[in-house]
Enzyme design. Structure first.
Site, PDB file in Angstrom:
ATOM      1  N   LEU A  91     -30.333 -30.642  -6.426  1.00 32.09           N
ATOM      2  CA  LEU A  91     -30.912 -29.499  -6.401  1.00 32.09           C
ATOM      3  C   LEU A  91     -32.096 -29.301  -5.702  1.00 32.09           C
ATOM      4  CD1 LEU A  91     -30.974 -26.551  -8.022  1.00 32.09           C
ATOM      5  CD2 LEU A  91     -32.669 -27.554  -9.457  1.00 32.09           C
ATOM      6  N   TYR A  92     -32.754 -30.466  -5.620  1.00 33.28           N
ATOM      7  CA  TYR A  92     -34.112 -30.638  -4.753  1.00 33.28           C
ATOM      8  C   TYR A  92     -33.545 -30.149  -3.227  1.00 33.28           C
ATOM      9  CZ  TYR A  92     -37.506 -32.800  -1.551  1.00 33.28           C
ATOM     10  OH  TYR A  92     -38.493 -32.790  -0.581  1.00 33.28           O
TER      11      TYR A  92
END
Ligand code: NAD
Length: 325
Positions: A151-152
């Site tokens: 997700l980062y």
């Protein structure tokens, strides 16, 4: 002319502010929750109170805060946007906070810049994490399709799309820098160099994921700072050439197997690593290696500090920092 640096009490932000102040610039730093963090207040303490330096405690996801930063301190030539919730692990644990900080923060910065009459150039932090596990090595900016593993990485890819949108729709000029595993003094305690060195010096075991088969392109902080300064200085050349949004890899451009990295850390610390192997973690990529040809050509970027030298400097600093605790 003033440079605004977001994330100024962070690892990379602190070093960038110091370099800008050392060359005599006016710098406005912004960060948040400094008082509660020994590391952040320690970094700002190191900066001291040089001429041209101002610091604001504020939240860059708030548009009004960023607008004030751009309005209250004279003409701003560049915004160096580094504030983020960094790191793959953190994005697993705190997905909403990561998305808010990284994506809403990027929109707030670009929106404030768009509204600012001074039209500053934005130099913002992207990441090697935009590349996923199916990207060919060395990782190149020429690659067009991305599937980040975390997700980062996805928030950083969104940041690049936001920058491209503000360039197309509003003519906002920006440079995105994909940093590759940055390390050095005043670094991050959640990253391998600090986690491993600290455990090794205390005789504690270290957990090594993917059974030690990861490979990483490590970049010493001074080399990253040189790349950021070059991106600030090249902004006007980009503008003259009609370039509105450019993206560069900034990496050491060497792929180091994790076990070789640990061996190097053993030399730097003089301590033996007690390794506990663990499986691959969700969100991780197996290998990174930066193709830096574009940054070399346009920014004159050339990493200079070897892993052995960089780790020696980092470990010397860490020993001091932990002794003062
Ligand atoms: P860091 O955590 O040390 O610094 C980030 C700073 O941003 C922190 O001091 C934090 O307090 C601040 N911040 C977070 N949310 C904020 C908010 N809402 N308002 C104001 N300040 C806020 O991380 P870093 O390693 O210095 O990373 C700097 C940038 O580089 C980040 O964008 C990160 O994603 C990117 N990056 C870092 C690396 C690396 O290896 N260190 C690699 C790739 C990309």
């Amino acid at each position: 002319m003033t440079v605004v640096v977001t994330g100024a009490a962070g690892f990379i932000g602190y070093h960038v502010c110091r370099a800008l102040l050392d060359r005599g610039g006016d710098v406005v730093g912004v960060d948040q929750d400094v008082a509660g963090s020994r590391l952040k207040s320690g970094r700002l303490g190191e900066l001291g109170e040089p001429k041209g330096w101002r610091f604001i405690d504020g939240d860059i996801t708030q548009l009004a805060t960023v607008e004030r930063l751009l309005a209250d301190f004279g003409e701003v030539a560049t915004v160096v946007h580094l504030a983020a919730q960094p790191g793959v692990r953190l994005s697993l644990e705190r997905p909403i906070e990561t998305t808010t900080t990284n994506v809403v923060g990027q929109v707030a910065v670009f929106e404030a810049v768009r509204r600012s009459p001074a039209s500053p150039h934005v130099v913002y932090a992207s990441s090697s994490s935009v590349y996923g596990n199916d990207s060919p090595l060395p990782l190149s900016e020429r690659q067009e399709r991305h599937r980040p593993a975390s997700l980062y990485g996805l928030t950083k890819l969104a940041d690049e799309l936001i920058a491209a949108h503000y360039a197309d729709a509003w003519g906002v000029q920006s440079t995105g820098l994909r940093f590759f595993t940055v390390y050095g003094p005043w670094g991050r305690p959640d990253m391998a160099p600090w986690l491993f060195a600290s455990a090794m010096l205390a005789g504690r075991p270290i957990r090594v994921f993917n059974h030690g088969r990861h490979e990483r392109d490590f970049t010493y902080i001074d080399d990253i700072v040189a790349g950021v300064l070059a991106a600030i200085d090249r902004a006007s050349a980009h503008e003259a050439g009609g370039v509105r949004h450019a993206i560069y890899n900034l990496g050491g451009s060497r792929r180091v197997p994790l076990l070789a990295f640990i061996a190097e850390l053993e030399r730097a610390t003089g301590a033996k690593a007690l390794i506990e192997f663990a499986p691959m973690q969700t969100g991780d990529v197996r290998a990174t290696e930066a193709d830096i040809e574009r940054a070399r050509r346009d920014l004159g970027f050339q990493p200079k500090v070897s892993l052995a030298e960089g780790l020696a400097r980092f470990v010397a600093w860490l020993g001091e920092y932990e002794r003062r605790a």
